[in-house]
Design an enzyme around this catalytic site. Sequence first.
Site, PDB file in Angstrom:
ATOM      1  N   ASN A 109      -2.463  -2.083   2.873  1.00 52.58           N
ATOM      2  CA  ASN A 109      -2.047  -1.483   4.150  1.00 52.58           C
ATOM      3  C   ASN A 109      -3.088  -0.562   4.769  1.00 52.58           C
ATOM      4  O   ASN A 109      -2.797   0.193   5.680  1.00 52.58           O
ATOM      5  CB  ASN A 109      -0.722  -0.728   4.027  1.00 52.58           C
ATOM      6  CG  ASN A 109       0.421  -1.651   3.633  1.00 52.58           C
ATOM      7  OD1 ASN A 109       0.553  -2.729   4.184  1.00 52.58           O
ATOM      8  ND2 ASN A 109       1.209  -1.236   2.670  1.00 52.58           N
ATOM      9  N   GLU A 131       4.884   2.103  15.079  1.00 54.36           N
ATOM     10  CA  GLU A 131       4.792   3.556  15.159  1.00 54.36           C
ATOM     11  C   GLU A 131       3.769   3.894  16.236  1.00 54.36           C
ATOM     12  O   GLU A 131       3.016   3.030  16.692  1.00 54.36           O
ATOM     13  CB  GLU A 131       4.346   4.156  13.820  1.00 54.36           C
ATOM     14  CG  GLU A 131       2.946   3.728  13.400  1.00 54.36           C
ATOM     15  CD  GLU A 131       2.395   4.547  12.230  1.00 54.36           C
ATOM     16  OE1 GLU A 131       2.922   5.626  11.939  1.00 54.36           O
ATOM     17  OE2 GLU A 131       1.408   4.087  11.631  1.00 54.36           O
ATOM     18  N   PHE A 142     -12.476  -2.177  -6.273  1.00 52.25           N
ATOM     19  CA  PHE A 142     -12.533  -1.213  -5.168  1.00 52.25           C
ATOM     20  C   PHE A 142     -12.343   0.230  -5.607  1.00 52.25           C
ATOM     21  O   PHE A 142     -11.776   1.041  -4.876  1.00 52.25           O
ATOM     22  CB  PHE A 142     -11.513  -1.576  -4.072  1.00 52.25           C
ATOM     23  CG  PHE A 142     -11.771  -2.927  -3.464  1.00 52.25           C
ATOM     24  CD1 PHE A 142     -12.646  -3.050  -2.400  1.00 52.25           C
ATOM     25  CD2 PHE A 142     -11.177  -4.060  -3.978  1.00 52.25           C
ATOM     26  CE1 PHE A 142     -12.910  -4.289  -1.840  1.00 52.25           C
ATOM     27  CE2 PHE A 142     -11.438  -5.314  -3.432  1.00 52.25           C
ATOM     28  CZ  PHE A 142     -12.300  -5.421  -2.360  1.00 52.25           C
TER      29      PHE A 142
HETATM   30  P1  ADP Z   1       1.089   3.602   8.307  1.00 53.15           P
HETATM   31  O1  ADP Z   1       1.655   4.864   8.814  1.00 53.15           O
HETATM   32  O2  ADP Z   1       0.764   3.664   6.871  1.00 53.15           O
HETATM   33  O3  ADP Z   1      -0.013   3.111   9.180  1.00 53.15           O
HETATM   34  P2  ADP Z   1       2.711   1.449   9.425  1.00 53.15           P
HETATM   35  O4  ADP Z   1       4.168   1.526   9.693  1.00 53.15           O
HETATM   36  O5  ADP Z   1       1.829   1.487  10.608  1.00 53.15           O
HETATM   37  O6  ADP Z   1       2.320   2.564   8.384  1.00 53.15           O
HETATM   38  O7  ADP Z   1       2.456   0.134   8.604  1.00 53.15           O
HETATM   39  C1  ADP Z   1       1.244  -0.133   7.958  1.00 53.15           C
HETATM   40  C2  ADP Z   1       1.007  -1.632   7.891  1.00 53.15           C
HETATM   41  O8  ADP Z   1       2.079  -2.291   7.223  1.00 53.15           O
HETATM   42  C3  ADP Z   1       0.941  -2.262   9.263  1.00 53.15           C
HETATM   43  O9  ADP Z   1      -0.370  -2.335   9.717  1.00 53.15           O
HETATM   44  C4  ADP Z   1       1.505  -3.635   9.045  1.00 53.15           C
HETATM   45  O10 ADP Z   1       0.470  -4.482   8.655  1.00 53.15           O
HETATM   46  C5  ADP Z   1       2.429  -3.502   7.874  1.00 53.15           C
HETATM   47  N1  ADP Z   1       3.833  -3.467   8.307  1.00 53.15           N
HETATM   48  C6  ADP Z   1       4.536  -2.385   8.648  1.00 53.15           C
HETATM   49  N2  ADP Z   1       5.801  -2.704   8.959  1.00 53.15           N
HETATM   50  C7  ADP Z   1       5.919  -4.040   8.827  1.00 53.15           C
HETATM   51  C8  ADP Z   1       6.990  -4.975   8.981  1.00 53.15           C
HETATM   52  N3  ADP Z   1       8.201  -4.607   9.343  1.00 53.15           N
HETATM   53  N4  ADP Z   1       6.745  -6.272   8.739  1.00 53.15           N
HETATM   54  C9  ADP Z   1       5.526  -6.662   8.349  1.00 53.15           C
HETATM   55  N5  ADP Z   1       4.486  -5.844   8.163  1.00 53.15           N
HETATM   56  C10 ADP Z   1       4.660  -4.539   8.397  1.00 53.15           C
HETATM   57 MG    MG Z   2       0.109   2.595  11.062  1.00 48.57          MG
END
Ligand code: ADP
Ligand code: MG
Length: 667
Positions: free
Chosen positions: A235, A289, A349
């Site tokens: 992520n 978000e 990594f």
């Molecule tokens: P962070 O605050 O860690 O950036 P996010 O909510 O933006 O958290 O999510 C991080 C990553 O996880 C996103 O870039 C996406 O690739 C994946 N992700 C988040 N929510 C979903 C979802 N509902 N379905 C599929 N992938 C998701």
């Molecule tokens: Mg994010």
Amino acid sequence: MFSKILIANRSEIGVRIIKTCRRLGVKTAIVYSEADADSLAVEMADEAVFIGPPPASESYLVMDKIIDAVRQTGSEAVHPGFGFLSENPVFAKRLADEKIAFIGPNVHAIEAMGDKITSKEFAAKAGVSTVPGHMGLIEETEEAVKISDGIGYPVMIKASAGGGGKGIRVAYSAEEVLEGFPAVRAEAKNAFGDDRVFIEKFIESPRHIEIQVLGDKHGNAIHLFERECSIQRRNQKVIEEAPSPLLDEDTRQKMGAQAVALSKAVNYDSAGTVEFVASGADKSFYFLEMNTRLQVEHPVTEMITGVDLVEQMLRVASGEELAIKQEDLSINGWAVESRVYAEDPYRNFLPSIGRLKRFQPPSEGKIDGAPGTVRMDSGVREGDEISMFYDPMIAKLVTHGETRDAAIDTQQAALDRYLIDGIQDNIPFVATVYDQARFRSGNITTAYIKDEFPDGFAGVEPDEDQTLILAASAAYVHGTFSHRAAQISGRMSPVPAPREDWIVILGKEHFPIKLRFASGRTEIDLNGSTHTLETDWVPGEHLFEGKIDGNPFAVKFSDRTEGYLFRHRGVAIRALVCTPQSAALHAKLPEKEQADLSKLIMSPMPGLVVSVDVEVGQEVKSGSAVCVVEAMKMQNIIRAEADGVVKAVNVGAGDSVAADEIMVEFE
Ligand code: ADP
Ligand code: MG
Ligand code: ADP
């Protein structure tokens, strides 16, 4: 416009902000911890204020120290960069109370968007499409299972306060929710001091696509198109690009309009990013978000729009009205960014710490043989120390071209010329991704790295073209060194002509090679064919650049006790160059025995022991966790490489360890 601002950050983003301030004639002050006293950002800023010991909790995160630094330097505003205090509403509020301008959005916008649950509710009300799921907190594991059953699997369990890829789990079944829900809660409590968790549908073949927005204090908001950041490891973004290969004009307009609607709904008055997850299958997209700050990957947007986002942040924070209108903006070409991390791709990594013995990034602008242009955003210099205290990102490499292929070709050429020694870096890994046909085709999802490297990254074997490049380079370099040695020693007079016959041993394979040196152009016989090598290389340089049969290339090499280590793209290979006689001898030598390290568990880097999970006398299975070492904000689980019984435990939780320190011994 402000006349002086304080930068409450460090490294690469500190340098980035200073560059724009210099151009605008704004003076800069920057804060620094003990670990950053000699840093590039501190050197470049007009003033610097010392704020304490290396751990961020004792320096960069201490609001009182930042506010004191503002007073001490007479700054009018604070740019928080990203990470640290950038999305902290308490900090923004304190600045407002003290009548210091915050170069970021208003407190209300940070609060409304700061938390994933409230922002999702807010977005839904503003007409933004959100991921189907449960709009609210979940307290009990049983409740979590019931909700997940209702949503339908797979689901994503998320910490409301999460960020930086932490506090996220996918669950494919009720059993996985039973295990994952408490785990996410514990991780969230630990990392963010906030254990509120929610659950939503996991979007399959997910692609991460985000919209850059810009608002002012006069009610104007625009978007600067999208960035795609689907290439992620755990992520965490690794490669980003703009525009996205997935979007058509219609989807782009819809996404942009939703992002602007959300920005207007929160009176957004700075640069911000609305993140969406899009389905690769049908291009449906859902709000994830909003990040109420400058984003790490903002340069790709700058490259395709020509807008300096840091400049715009300063302008709107000082009260100016946005001078750019939506209709003024268009997409020019394609831009790609690689995050350069201090980590060892060949060893899972692991963070890599130490001194940058060599740091020679490619030059900015045009480079030989590449169609596009290069932009370097870096926070380090040769000789700097990469410490265990902060994020492992040390630089970003951005390239721009007329098309996606041109941007990627330029990225490849620039990575080939990006020389780092002394620590490990992820360049071989990202170069391998760019080499893959699937990446080139644009068929990417956030699972790309997991799909393509299911067993991690073990490097790449050289193909035929690379073998030619590597063998020719090694022979040329070594042939030149050995001829120079003969010239300098002066013992043989006249100095003999350079030797033509060599054997290059690449890894274990022997390649007979013939070099006919001539100034600037050398003929090479290898595997029954003749090639020409043109190069301006001179001894002392560790980047070997030139053209073989007219095609530009660059390889990196460093000296090893025996031979050289040559690197090209994902290949890292030992090269030994011998005369035919000594190669014959070499072939007869028994292989050197490696020291037996299998019975020792050593710390792979300097860090802090978080826990030791075994005790003396315990039987341990191969692959099970032995201890956890934290460095660069990452907890690294150190696992047993074979079955065994613990003989000694030399460290405990809270101890700091050096690289290669023996932590646990097996019988
Ligand atoms: P962070 O605050 O860690 O950036 P996010 O909510 O933006 O958290 O999510 C991080 C990553 O996880 C996103 O870039 C996406 O690739 C994946 N992700 C988040 N929510 C979903 C979802 N509902 N379905 C599929 N992938 C998701
Ligand atoms: Mg994010
Ligand atoms: P992006 O700007 O693309 O969202 P990241 O999600 O990697 O990039 O976060 C930006 C920076 O802030 C990185 O240096 C990251 O390590 C840091 N960061 C983001 N969220 C957090 C968090 N909740 N806690 C600590 N560091 C964070």
